[in-house]
Design a protein around this motif. Sequence first.
Motif, PDB file in Angstrom:
ATOM      1  N   PRO A   9      -0.632   8.612  -1.266  1.00  0.00           N
ATOM      2  CA  PRO A   9      -1.952   9.567  -1.202  1.00  0.00           C
ATOM      3  C   PRO A   9      -1.326  10.151  -3.226  1.00  0.00           C
ATOM      4  CG  PRO A   9      -0.408  11.075   0.472  1.00  0.00           C
ATOM      5  CD  PRO A   9      -0.082   9.128   0.252  1.00  0.00           C
ATOM      6  N   THR A  10      -2.784   9.875  -3.734  1.00  0.00           N
ATOM      7  CA  THR A  10      -2.299  10.116  -5.033  1.00  0.00           C
ATOM      8  C   THR A  10      -1.947  11.728  -5.296  1.00  0.00           C
ATOM      9  OG1 THR A  10      -4.358  10.277  -5.276  1.00  0.00           O
ATOM     10  CG2 THR A  10      -3.392   8.225  -6.211  1.00  0.00           C
ATOM     11  N   ALA A  11      -2.807  13.227  -4.567  1.00  0.00           N
ATOM     12  CA  ALA A  11      -3.330  14.291  -4.974  1.00  0.00           C
ATOM     13  C   ALA A  11      -2.739  14.793  -3.839  1.00  0.00           C
ATOM     14  CB  ALA A  11      -4.194  14.626  -4.674  1.00  0.00           C
ATOM     15  N   ALA A  12      -1.067  14.331  -2.908  1.00  0.00           N
ATOM     16  CA  ALA A  12      -0.405  14.662  -2.203  1.00  0.00           C
ATOM     17  C   ALA A  12      -0.289  16.651  -2.131  1.00  0.00           C
ATOM     18  CB  ALA A  12       0.926  14.844  -1.661  1.00  0.00           C
ATOM     19  N   GLY A  15       4.270  20.667  -1.016  1.00  0.00           N
ATOM     20  CA  GLY A  15       5.870  20.235   0.000  1.00  0.00           C
ATOM     21  C   GLY A  15       5.093  19.149   1.502  1.00  0.00           C
ATOM     22  N   TYR A  16       4.276  17.827  -0.024  1.00  0.00           N
ATOM     23  CA  TYR A  16       4.244  16.378   1.270  1.00  0.00           C
ATOM     24  C   TYR A  16       5.481  15.790   0.854  1.00  0.00           C
ATOM     25  CZ  TYR A  16       2.728  11.956   1.668  1.00  0.00           C
ATOM     26  OH  TYR A  16       3.059  10.793   2.574  1.00  0.00           O
ATOM     27  N   PRO A  17       6.085  15.576   2.577  1.00  0.00           N
ATOM     28  CA  PRO A  17       6.905  15.013   2.077  1.00  0.00           C
ATOM     29  C   PRO A  17       7.457  13.345   2.159  1.00  0.00           C
ATOM     30  CG  PRO A  17       6.630  14.941   4.155  1.00  0.00           C
ATOM     31  CD  PRO A  17       5.789  15.984   3.666  1.00  0.00           C
ATOM     32  N   ALA A  18       7.289  12.884   0.529  1.00  0.00           N
ATOM     33  CA  ALA A  18       6.955  11.576   0.423  1.00  0.00           C
ATOM     34  C   ALA A  18       8.220  10.849   0.187  1.00  0.00           C
ATOM     35  CB  ALA A  18       6.803  11.435  -1.128  1.00  0.00           C
ATOM     36  N   GLY A  19       9.620  11.816   1.034  1.00  0.00           N
ATOM     37  CA  GLY A  19      10.888  10.653   1.423  1.00  0.00           C
ATOM     38  C   GLY A  19      10.546  10.393   2.685  1.00  0.00           C
ATOM     39  N   TYR A  20       9.329  10.486   3.208  1.00  0.00           N
ATOM     40  CA  TYR A  20       9.488  10.257   5.016  1.00  0.00           C
ATOM     41  C   TYR A  20       8.670   8.859   4.556  1.00  0.00           C
ATOM     42  CZ  TYR A  20      11.651  13.688   7.056  1.00  0.00           C
ATOM     43  OH  TYR A  20      12.374  15.418   7.868  1.00  0.00           O
ATOM     44  N   PRO A  39      -3.903  16.660   5.036  1.00  0.00           N
ATOM     45  CA  PRO A  39      -5.343  17.215   5.261  1.00  0.00           C
ATOM     46  C   PRO A  39      -6.318  16.392   5.285  1.00  0.00           C
ATOM     47  CG  PRO A  39      -3.895  18.547   4.293  1.00  0.00           C
ATOM     48  CD  PRO A  39      -3.326  17.508   4.296  1.00  0.00           C
ATOM     49  N   ALA A  40      -6.427  14.981   3.802  1.00  0.00           N
ATOM     50  CA  ALA A  40      -7.362  14.169   3.569  1.00  0.00           C
ATOM     51  C   ALA A  40      -7.755  13.425   4.592  1.00  0.00           C
ATOM     52  CB  ALA A  40      -7.650  13.593   2.460  1.00  0.00           C
ATOM     53  N   ASP A  41      -6.688  13.059   6.285  1.00  0.00           N
ATOM     54  CA  ASP A  41      -6.574  12.132   6.901  1.00  0.00           C
ATOM     55  C   ASP A  41      -7.369  12.282   8.413  1.00  0.00           C
ATOM     56  OD1 ASP A  41      -4.547  10.234   5.327  1.00  0.00           O
ATOM     57  OD2 ASP A  41      -3.013  10.719   6.271  1.00  0.00           O
ATOM     58  N   ARG A  42      -8.074  13.787   8.009  1.00  0.00           N
ATOM     59  CA  ARG A  42      -8.465  14.472   9.559  1.00  0.00           C
ATOM     60  C   ARG A  42      -9.590  14.116   9.727  1.00  0.00           C
ATOM     61  NH1 ARG A  42     -10.746  20.807   8.292  1.00  0.00           N
ATOM     62  NH2 ARG A  42      -9.229  20.224   7.492  1.00  0.00           N
ATOM     63  N   GLY A  43     -10.684  13.030   8.658  1.00  0.00           N
ATOM     64  CA  GLY A  43     -11.403  12.507   9.142  1.00  0.00           C
ATOM     65  C   GLY A  43     -11.513  10.911   9.771  1.00  0.00           C
ATOM     66  N   PRO A  44     -10.489  10.315   9.136  1.00  0.00           N
ATOM     67  CA  PRO A  44     -10.161   9.121   9.654  1.00  0.00           C
ATOM     68  C   PRO A  44      -9.039   9.130  11.282  1.00  0.00           C
ATOM     69  CG  PRO A  44      -9.660   8.517   7.405  1.00  0.00           C
ATOM     70  CD  PRO A  44     -10.238  10.499   7.401  1.00  0.00           C
ATOM     71  N   LEU A  45      -8.527  10.071  11.457  1.00  0.00           N
ATOM     72  CA  LEU A  45      -8.073  10.508  12.493  1.00  0.00           C
ATOM     73  C   LEU A  45      -8.773  10.658  13.531  1.00  0.00           C
ATOM     74  CD1 LEU A  45      -4.503  11.781  10.753  1.00  0.00           C
ATOM     75  CD2 LEU A  45      -4.849   9.649  11.940  1.00  0.00           C
ATOM     76  N   ALA A  46      -9.958  11.315  13.104  1.00  0.00           N
ATOM     77  CA  ALA A  46     -11.177  11.794  14.405  1.00  0.00           C
ATOM     78  C   ALA A  46     -11.548  10.880  14.549  1.00  0.00           C
ATOM     79  CB  ALA A  46     -11.381  13.470  13.553  1.00  0.00           C
ATOM     80  N   ALA A  47     -11.929  10.138  14.017  1.00  0.00           N
ATOM     81  CA  ALA A  47     -12.750   9.057  14.697  1.00  0.00           C
ATOM     82  C   ALA A  47     -12.079   7.780  15.140  1.00  0.00           C
ATOM     83  CB  ALA A  47     -13.033   7.931  12.988  1.00  0.00           C
ATOM     84  N   GLY A  48     -10.780   7.876  15.957  1.00  0.00           N
ATOM     85  CA  GLY A  48     -10.387   7.407  16.403  1.00  0.00           C
ATOM     86  C   GLY A  48      -9.617   5.915  16.138  1.00  0.00           C
ATOM     87  N   PRO A  49      -8.778   4.810  16.792  1.00  0.00           N
ATOM     88  CA  PRO A  49      -8.441   3.606  16.522  1.00  0.00           C
ATOM     89  C   PRO A  49      -9.928   2.753  16.332  1.00  0.00           C
ATOM     90  CG  PRO A  49      -7.991   4.207  18.837  1.00  0.00           C
ATOM     91  CD  PRO A  49      -8.931   5.507  18.063  1.00  0.00           C
TER      92      PRO A  49
END
Length: 54
Positions: A9-12, A15-20, A39-49
Amino acid sequence: MKPALIRRPTAAPPGYPAGYERDLRLRDGRLVFVRPIIPADRGPLAAGPRDPHC
C-alpha cells in the motif's frame, strides 16, 4: 474480472504495521508476499478467492 489486492500500500492507514510485511517462499518454490490487510482490501476480499478449489 475480480479486483486485485494491493501488493504494497502506498497510502497505508495510520498505525499500519509495515513490519509484518514478508516475502515468503512456499515449499513448492513459489514466492508469495504476505501483509496485513487494509481498508482498501475490502472489495477484493469480499469478492472471494479467484480459484474455486482453494
